[in-house]
Design a protein around this motif. Structure first.
Motif, PDB file in Angstrom:
ATOM      1  N   ILE A 192      46.441  45.140  40.948  1.00 24.02           N
ATOM      2  CA  ILE A 192      47.323  43.993  40.753  1.00 24.02           C
ATOM      3  C   ILE A 192      47.687  43.883  39.278  1.00 24.02           C
ATOM      4  O   ILE A 192      46.811  44.016  38.414  1.00 24.02           O
ATOM      5  CB  ILE A 192      46.643  42.668  41.173  1.00 24.02           C
ATOM      6  N   PHE A 229      37.851  36.404  35.246  1.00 26.58           N
ATOM      7  CA  PHE A 229      37.739  35.752  36.547  1.00 26.58           C
ATOM      8  C   PHE A 229      36.294  35.635  36.996  1.00 26.58           C
ATOM      9  O   PHE A 229      35.469  36.522  36.751  1.00 26.58           O
ATOM     10  CB  PHE A 229      38.519  36.543  37.598  1.00 26.58           C
ATOM     11  N   GLY A 230      36.011  34.543  37.686  1.00 29.62           N
ATOM     12  CA  GLY A 230      34.767  34.437  38.415  1.00 29.62           C
ATOM     13  C   GLY A 230      34.867  35.235  39.700  1.00 29.62           C
ATOM     14  O   GLY A 230      35.929  35.765  40.037  1.00 29.62           O
ATOM     15  N   GLN A 231      33.767  35.291  40.420  1.00 26.68           N
ATOM     16  CA  GLN A 231      33.753  36.100  41.649  1.00 26.68           C
ATOM     17  C   GLN A 231      34.445  35.423  42.807  1.00 26.68           C
ATOM     18  O   GLN A 231      34.680  36.039  43.845  1.00 26.68           O
ATOM     19  CB  GLN A 231      32.317  36.484  42.038  1.00 26.68           C
ATOM     20  N   GLY A 232      34.799  34.137  42.622  1.00 22.56           N
ATOM     21  CA  GLY A 232      35.525  33.441  43.670  1.00 22.56           C
ATOM     22  C   GLY A 232      34.616  32.720  44.651  1.00 22.56           C
ATOM     23  O   GLY A 232      33.508  33.173  44.933  1.00 22.56           O
ATOM     24  N   LEU A 259      39.444  43.269  35.205  1.00 23.56           N
ATOM     25  CA  LEU A 259      40.491  43.687  34.279  1.00 23.56           C
ATOM     26  C   LEU A 259      40.275  45.146  33.895  1.00 23.56           C
ATOM     27  O   LEU A 259      39.183  45.532  33.480  1.00 23.56           O
ATOM     28  CB  LEU A 259      40.473  42.802  33.039  1.00 23.56           C
ATOM     29  N   LEU A 281      42.422  37.087  30.783  1.00 22.82           N
ATOM     30  CA  LEU A 281      41.827  36.142  31.705  1.00 22.82           C
ATOM     31  C   LEU A 281      40.578  36.776  32.291  1.00 22.82           C
ATOM     32  O   LEU A 281      40.623  37.905  32.780  1.00 22.82           O
ATOM     33  CB  LEU A 281      42.781  35.799  32.844  1.00 22.82           C
ATOM     34  N   GLN A 309      35.295  41.485  46.335  1.00 23.94           N
ATOM     35  CA  GLN A 309      34.902  41.332  44.946  1.00 23.94           C
ATOM     36  C   GLN A 309      36.030  40.670  44.178  1.00 23.94           C
ATOM     37  O   GLN A 309      37.157  40.552  44.665  1.00 23.94           O
ATOM     38  CB  GLN A 309      34.562  42.687  44.323  1.00 23.94           C
ATOM     39  N   SER A 310      35.711  40.233  42.982  1.00 19.71           N
ATOM     40  CA  SER A 310      36.728  39.554  42.192  1.00 19.71           C
ATOM     41  C   SER A 310      37.604  40.565  41.463  1.00 19.71           C
ATOM     42  O   SER A 310      37.407  41.773  41.562  1.00 19.71           O
ATOM     43  CB  SER A 310      36.061  38.616  41.191  1.00 19.71           C
ATOM     44  N   LEU A 311      38.567  40.044  40.738  1.00 19.89           N
ATOM     45  CA  LEU A 311      39.462  40.895  39.965  1.00 19.89           C
ATOM     46  C   LEU A 311      38.747  41.393  38.718  1.00 19.89           C
ATOM     47  O   LEU A 311      38.155  40.612  37.975  1.00 19.89           O
ATOM     48  CB  LEU A 311      40.706  40.115  39.523  1.00 19.89           C
ATOM     49  N   PHE A 360      48.873  42.684  32.265  1.00 17.75           N
ATOM     50  CA  PHE A 360      47.475  43.024  32.519  1.00 17.75           C
ATOM     51  C   PHE A 360      47.368  43.735  33.858  1.00 17.75           C
ATOM     52  O   PHE A 360      48.041  43.394  34.816  1.00 17.75           O
ATOM     53  CB  PHE A 360      46.613  41.760  32.540  1.00 17.75           C
ATOM     54  N   PHE A 364      51.136  36.740  38.884  1.00 17.49           N
ATOM     55  CA  PHE A 364      50.650  38.001  39.429  1.00 17.49           C
ATOM     56  C   PHE A 364      51.697  38.683  40.285  1.00 17.49           C
ATOM     57  O   PHE A 364      52.507  38.028  40.959  1.00 17.49           O
ATOM     58  CB  PHE A 364      49.401  37.763  40.282  1.00 17.49           C
ATOM     59  N   GLY A 365      51.688  39.991  40.254  1.00 14.65           N
ATOM     60  CA  GLY A 365      52.467  40.764  41.209  1.00 14.65           C
ATOM     61  C   GLY A 365      51.805  40.678  42.580  1.00 14.65           C
ATOM     62  O   GLY A 365      50.709  40.144  42.718  1.00 14.65           O
ATOM     63  N   GLN A 418      43.531  32.761  46.518  1.00 13.49           N
ATOM     64  CA  GLN A 418      43.832  34.103  47.006  1.00 13.49           C
ATOM     65  C   GLN A 418      43.531  34.176  48.493  1.00 13.49           C
ATOM     66  O   GLN A 418      42.390  34.009  48.923  1.00 13.49           O
ATOM     67  CB  GLN A 418      43.025  35.174  46.250  1.00 13.49           C
ATOM     68  N   TYR A 446      49.247  32.820  34.144  1.00 16.68           N
ATOM     69  CA  TYR A 446      49.890  34.101  34.315  1.00 16.68           C
ATOM     70  C   TYR A 446      50.414  34.238  35.735  1.00 16.68           C
ATOM     71  O   TYR A 446      49.860  33.689  36.673  1.00 16.68           O
ATOM     72  CB  TYR A 446      48.893  35.221  34.052  1.00 16.68           C
ATOM     73  N   PRO A 474      46.508  36.779  43.831  1.00 14.79           N
ATOM     74  CA  PRO A 474      46.230  35.374  43.508  1.00 14.79           C
ATOM     75  C   PRO A 474      47.496  34.594  43.167  1.00 14.79           C
ATOM     76  O   PRO A 474      48.451  35.134  42.611  1.00 14.79           O
ATOM     77  CB  PRO A 474      45.333  35.470  42.272  1.00 14.79           C
ATOM     78  N   PHE A 517      42.028  28.094  34.452  1.00 17.27           N
ATOM     79  CA  PHE A 517      42.957  28.182  35.571  1.00 17.27           C
ATOM     80  C   PHE A 517      42.208  28.289  36.891  1.00 17.27           C
ATOM     81  O   PHE A 517      41.117  28.864  36.947  1.00 17.27           O
ATOM     82  CB  PHE A 517      43.870  29.407  35.405  1.00 17.27           C
ATOM     83  N   TYR A 554      43.035  29.771  40.702  1.00 19.19           N
ATOM     84  CA  TYR A 554      43.930  30.546  41.537  1.00 19.19           C
ATOM     85  C   TYR A 554      43.416  30.519  42.968  1.00 19.19           C
ATOM     86  O   TYR A 554      42.214  30.450  43.214  1.00 19.19           O
ATOM     87  CB  TYR A 554      43.998  32.008  41.067  1.00 19.19           C
ATOM     88  N   TYR A 581      44.719  44.792  36.884  1.00 20.51           N
ATOM     89  CA  TYR A 581      43.426  44.506  37.491  1.00 20.51           C
ATOM     90  C   TYR A 581      43.199  45.422  38.686  1.00 20.51           C
ATOM     91  O   TYR A 581      44.135  45.937  39.297  1.00 20.51           O
ATOM     92  CB  TYR A 581      43.379  43.050  37.991  1.00 20.51           C
ATOM     93  N   MET A 630      40.561  31.849  29.938  1.00 17.48           N
ATOM     94  CA  MET A 630      41.207  32.706  28.957  1.00 17.48           C
ATOM     95  C   MET A 630      40.252  32.971  27.811  1.00 17.48           C
ATOM     96  O   MET A 630      39.676  32.042  27.239  1.00 17.48           O
ATOM     97  CB  MET A 630      42.494  32.080  28.423  1.00 17.48           C
ATOM     98  N   LEU A 635      39.627  31.303  42.908  1.00 17.27           N
ATOM     99  CA  LEU A 635      39.165  32.011  41.725  1.00 17.27           C
ATOM    100  C   LEU A 635      39.322  31.128  40.491  1.00 17.27           C
ATOM    101  O   LEU A 635      40.399  30.593  40.232  1.00 17.27           O
ATOM    102  CB  LEU A 635      39.979  33.298  41.527  1.00 17.27           C
TER     103      LEU A 635
END
Lengths: 117, 112
Positions: free
Chosen positions: A93, B102-105, A46, B100, A42-44, A34, A108-109, B38, A106, B44, B34, B36, A36, B92, B88
């Motif tokens: 990412i 994600f929320g805004q954290g 996709l 996945l 801000q958040s990730l 995936f 992440f890189g 960051q 998952y 993350p 999940f 995470y 991102y 899924m 975060l």
């Protein structure tokens, strides 16, 4: 544990040029990767789902001709930002899922910070 | 309504206290959740995964899941300054794509 290697970690390029980002799963096979994008504070978000041996699936609003994704093997996916512009500057990412641990978290890189000048 | 919602914070707690982070999601069919962590400028890293209703503990971290209420939380006991980061919540998708969302954290600040 599972490791995903992402390169480069940062890149500065001129507007109008293309940049390729690589994502490799080092100790597992990833049928799915995936991509991102994350803007500051801000958040990730996709961008696309990359499946080995088939075309990537892009999220709504992501230009597939601008963000070229190739997933030629079970351990390598690449994202090419074509004709980059300053608004493409962001933190990119990748993440990968081990095909043998289907439902687990998952990996992440380390991310690529792209700056287009 | 956002698919995954978190309070952006910052949530500030003193060192040694319990930090409580919350997350709600809209996809009623989701089965995998999940948390995470960051750090600024980094990617993350997975802290916890949870799949069944109830609590799951791992060291100082406890994840809680209530599928009926579509609610996930993360408790951090004995918070340390090194826990200061953005947390975060990720859900899924039930669409079988493996995505996945994600929320805004939530930004956590642990003050010495």
């Amino acid at each position: 544990g599972a490791v995903v290697s992402q390169h480069p970690s940062w890149v500065i390029c001129k507007s109008g040029t293309s940049v390729k980002i690589e994502c490799r799963s080092l100790d597992f096979q990833a049928t799915t990767m995936f991509w991102y994008r994350q803007f500051p504070k801000q958040s990730l978000m996709l961008m696309a789902t990359s499946n080995e041996g088939s075309k990537a699936t892009y999220e709504q609003g992501v230009e597939k001709d601008k963000f070229l994704i190739n997933h030629a093997s079970l351990t390598l996916s690449t994202l090419t930002v074509t004709s980059a512009h300053p608004e493409d500057s962001s933190f990119y990412i990748c993440s990968a899922r081990d095909k043998d641990t289907y439902n687990y978290g998952y990996t992440f890189g380390s991310g690529t910070r792209l700056t287009v000048v | 309504q956002k698919e995954v919602e978190q309070n952006s914070g910052p949530l500030s707690v003193p060192e040694g206290a319990i930090a409580s982070l919350n997350c709600t999601y809209s996809d009623r069919g989701s089965q995998s959740f999940f948390w995470y962590r960051q750090y600024s400028g980094k990617s993350p890293e997975l802290i916890m995964s949870i799949y069944s209703n109830g609590d799951k503990e791992d060291g100082r971290f406890t994840a809680q899941l209530n599928k009926a209420s579509q609610y996930v939380s993360l408790l951090i006991r004995d918070s340390q300054p090194s826990d200061s980061a953005t947390y975060l919540c990720a859900v899924m998708s039930s669409s079988n794509t493996g995505k996945l969302i994600f929320g805004q954290g939530t930004t956590l600040q642990v003050k010495p």
